[in-house]
Design a protein around this motif. Structure first.
Motif, mmCIF file in Angstrom:
data_model
loop_
_atom_site.group_PDB
_atom_site.id
_atom_site.type_symbol
_atom_site.label_atom_id
_atom_site.label_comp_id
_atom_site.label_asym_id
_atom_site.label_seq_id
_atom_site.Cartn_x
_atom_site.Cartn_y
_atom_site.Cartn_z
ATOM 1 N N UNK A 13 -15.119 113.359 107.811
ATOM 2 C CA UNK A 13 -15.461 113.387 106.383
ATOM 3 C C UNK A 13 -14.528 114.352 105.655
ATOM 4 N N UNK A 14 -14.792 114.565 104.381
ATOM 5 C CA UNK A 14 -13.920 115.413 103.567
ATOM 6 C C UNK A 14 -14.014 116.899 103.937
ATOM 7 N N UNK A 18 -17.058 115.037 111.863
ATOM 8 C CA UNK A 18 -17.413 113.640 112.061
ATOM 9 C C UNK A 18 -18.331 113.152 110.942
ATOM 10 N N UNK A 19 -17.969 112.051 110.329
ATOM 11 C CA UNK A 19 -18.766 111.429 109.273
ATOM 12 C C UNK A 19 -20.003 110.800 109.912
ATOM 13 N N UNK A 20 -21.176 111.104 109.376
ATOM 14 C CA UNK A 20 -22.421 110.606 109.951
ATOM 15 C C UNK A 20 -22.492 109.098 110.037
#
Length: 123
Positions: A13-14, A18-20
């Motif tokens: 993610x930004x 790790x992006x969920x």
């Protein structure tokens, strides 16, 4: 069933973790693979995922281990327990970062629920 994946930059993610949504995609995909291997020739769709709580951040380069185990079998549905563990880059020490239960239903060509076939031996 166990599966592994490597967290790469396109999964972040930004904030750099790790992006969920990526993790949820893997959980759904790997649990579906387990169901499909346990009941070959069946068509399954996801109908639910229990509590979604991310316990720890996951960094780029971590290796994730997904442990997927059959939990419940209904007339038309299956539920699998999914635990996800992460080992940071260069380490074999893991911590559990996520767990849930994923439920699938077996459907026919018209999208209607149909009974599960007999389980493979051992299930």
């Amino acid at each position: 069933m166990e599966n592994f994946t490597l967290v790469r930059p396109e999964h972040l993610n930004h904030h750099g973790y790790l992006f969920g949504g990526v993790l949820l995609k893997w959980v759904d995909e790997f649990a579906w693979m387990a169901a499909s291997r346990d009941y070959p020739g069946s068509t399954f769709v996801t109908v639910g995922m229990d509590k979604v709580a991310f316990r720890h951040r996951v960094v780029n380069g971590a290796i994730l281990r997904f442990q997927i185990l059959p939990l419940e079998r209904g007339r038309t549905s299956l539920t699998y327990a999914v635990d996800v563990h992460a080992a940071p880059p260069g380490s074999v020490d893991e911590e559990r970062v996520f767990s849930t239960r994923v439920t699938f239903v077996r459907i026919d060509g018209e999208g209607e629920k149909i009974p599960l076939p007999p389980a493979k031996e051992g299930l």
